[in-house]
Write an enzyme that holds these catalytic residues in place. Structure first.
Site, PDB file in Angstrom:
ATOM      1  N   LYS A 156       0.822  -1.211   0.000  1.00 42.40           N
ATOM      2  CA  LYS A 156       0.000   0.000   0.000  1.00 42.40           C
ATOM      3  C   LYS A 156       0.859   1.265   0.000  1.00 42.40           C
ATOM      4  CE  LYS A 156      -4.013  -2.138   2.208  1.00 42.40           C
ATOM      5  NZ  LYS A 156      -4.899  -2.171   3.402  1.00 42.40           N
ATOM      6  N   LYS A 168      -7.767 -11.879  -7.516  1.00 48.84           N
ATOM      7  CA  LYS A 168      -8.707 -12.208  -6.461  1.00 48.84           C
ATOM      8  C   LYS A 168      -9.980 -11.380  -6.623  1.00 48.84           C
ATOM      9  CE  LYS A 168      -8.912 -12.372  -1.380  1.00 48.84           C
ATOM     10  NZ  LYS A 168      -8.161 -12.104  -0.137  1.00 48.84           N
ATOM     11  N   LYS A 178     -14.340  -5.917  -5.374  1.00 48.32           N
ATOM     12  CA  LYS A 178     -15.236  -4.902  -5.928  1.00 48.32           C
ATOM     13  C   LYS A 178     -14.460  -3.824  -6.683  1.00 48.32           C
ATOM     14  CE  LYS A 178     -19.071  -5.352  -2.695  1.00 48.32           C
ATOM     15  NZ  LYS A 178     -19.930  -4.677  -1.715  1.00 48.32           N
TER      16      LYS A 178
END
Length: 340
Positions: A111, A207, A210
């Site tokens: 991240k 994976k 959304k």
């Protein structure tokens, strides 16, 4: 009875990756263990969000969990922010956790490499996870393989706190007169790997997520589900109808393994290898299998949506149970640390 804890972010309505990867397993585990399941809204605020949207997504997640089969009479289901002891214990654990340990966490490295300005909450995210688990002194944590590193940090934090504040000479539970079980006040939680460890998206490359637009929603209507399944990626070698395939590399086959009976899965594999079916035939059978499992969940969701007061009451009852355990833990933690 052993105790388990697991949490899920309030991302809104559940998709089948959430359902197969975690929630379906929770439904089974609630009958075997003393179970605490938490909608972790404190974790969700580490990225920019709108307050009204967070409330909506939290409600949708609670609805999905209850519709999927979590039973408030069998487990404790609650919203993280309704139990303030989570953040109190997280701060305490922050005082014990070396910066280097947090910077080595895989998710933080991934991240932080994408962001110019990284909030401290992203760095401390696994410390709050440890507090979530250890606040309830959980023995087991249902996790996917990608969470094992965070769980190891939870065990390390438990060891450090126990070594510093729960010495062998003070094994009596404060005010209770009962021996503390195990090697220290906080158990070192063990991972309970979920049977479906990784659910790929309909694109067949990543994976289910959304943010990638490769999901099927758990409460989606059958027509919409079929519109997504029809163009979904399959075995790339099956270019023509009569090309034989390799089911093990086909994402649709793996969804069959999750939704279809064993005899159907076996038949699908044979039809794929021999080109007895085309991919559309295979997808039609998968659609039927999914509908068999998901239709009752949609029906329960409709019933729950018609009585929102009951859902709120179930969540409030869960929060009361969670606070009862959490306050007991923190009372002893404060006593042992000289904070009370």
């Amino acid at each position: 009875m052993s105790r388990i804890f697991s949490g899920i972010q309030p991302s809104g309505s559940l998709h089948i990756g959430n359902y197969l990867g975690a929630v379906k397993n929770w439904v089974e585990l609630q009958h075997k263990y003393e179970s605490f399941f938490c909608i972790v809204d404190y974790h969700a605020i580490t990225i920019p969000y709108e307050p009204a949207d967070l409330r909506r997504r939290t409600d949708e997640m609670a609805l999905g969990l209850l519709a999927a089969g979590l039973d408030p009479s069998k487990c404790t289901l609650f919203i993280q922010s309704k139990v303030p002891e989570h953040t109190e214990l997280a701060w305490i654990f922050n005082t014990l956790t070396p910066l280097g340990e947090l910077e080595r966490q895989t998710q933080f490295k991934e991240k932080s490499s994408r962001e110019e300005s990284v909030p401290a909450g992203i760095l401390n995210y696994p410390v709050l996870q440890a507090a979530d688990i250890l606040l309830y002194r959980a023995d087991l944590v249902p996790v996917g393989e990608d969470q094992l590193q965070h769980l190891e940090l939870s065990r390390e934090i438990a060891r450090k706190w126990n070594a510093r504040f729960d010495s062998p000479g003070s094994k009596e539970a404060v005010g209770a007169g009962k021996p503390v079980q195990g090697p220290g006040f906080f158990p070192e939680p063990q991972g309970l790997l979920t049977p479906a460890r990784r659910i790929m998206g309909l694109d067949g490359h990543a994976k289910m997520s959304k943010s990638l637009g490769n999901t099927v929603e758990m409460l989606e209507d059958p027509k919409s589900v079929w519109e997504k399944l029809r163009p979904a990626v399959t075995d790339p070698k099956r270019v023509r109808r009569n090309d034989p395939g390799t089911p093990e590399v086909c994402n649709i086959y793996h969804l069959h393994k999750a939704f279809s009976p064993a005899e159907t899965v076996e038949h699908v594999a044979v039809q794929c290898r021999t080109a007895g079916w085309g991919c559309i035939d295979c997808k039609k059978v998968l659609h039927q299998s999914m509908e068999t499992e998901l239709a009752p969940i949609r029906a329960r969701a409709q019933d729950l949506a018609g009585d929102p007061g009951k859902m709120r009451k179930d969540l409030e009852t869960g929060a009361e149970r969670a606070r009862s355990v959490a306050s007991g833990t923190m009372s002893e933690v404060r006593q042992k640390m000289g904070l009370a």
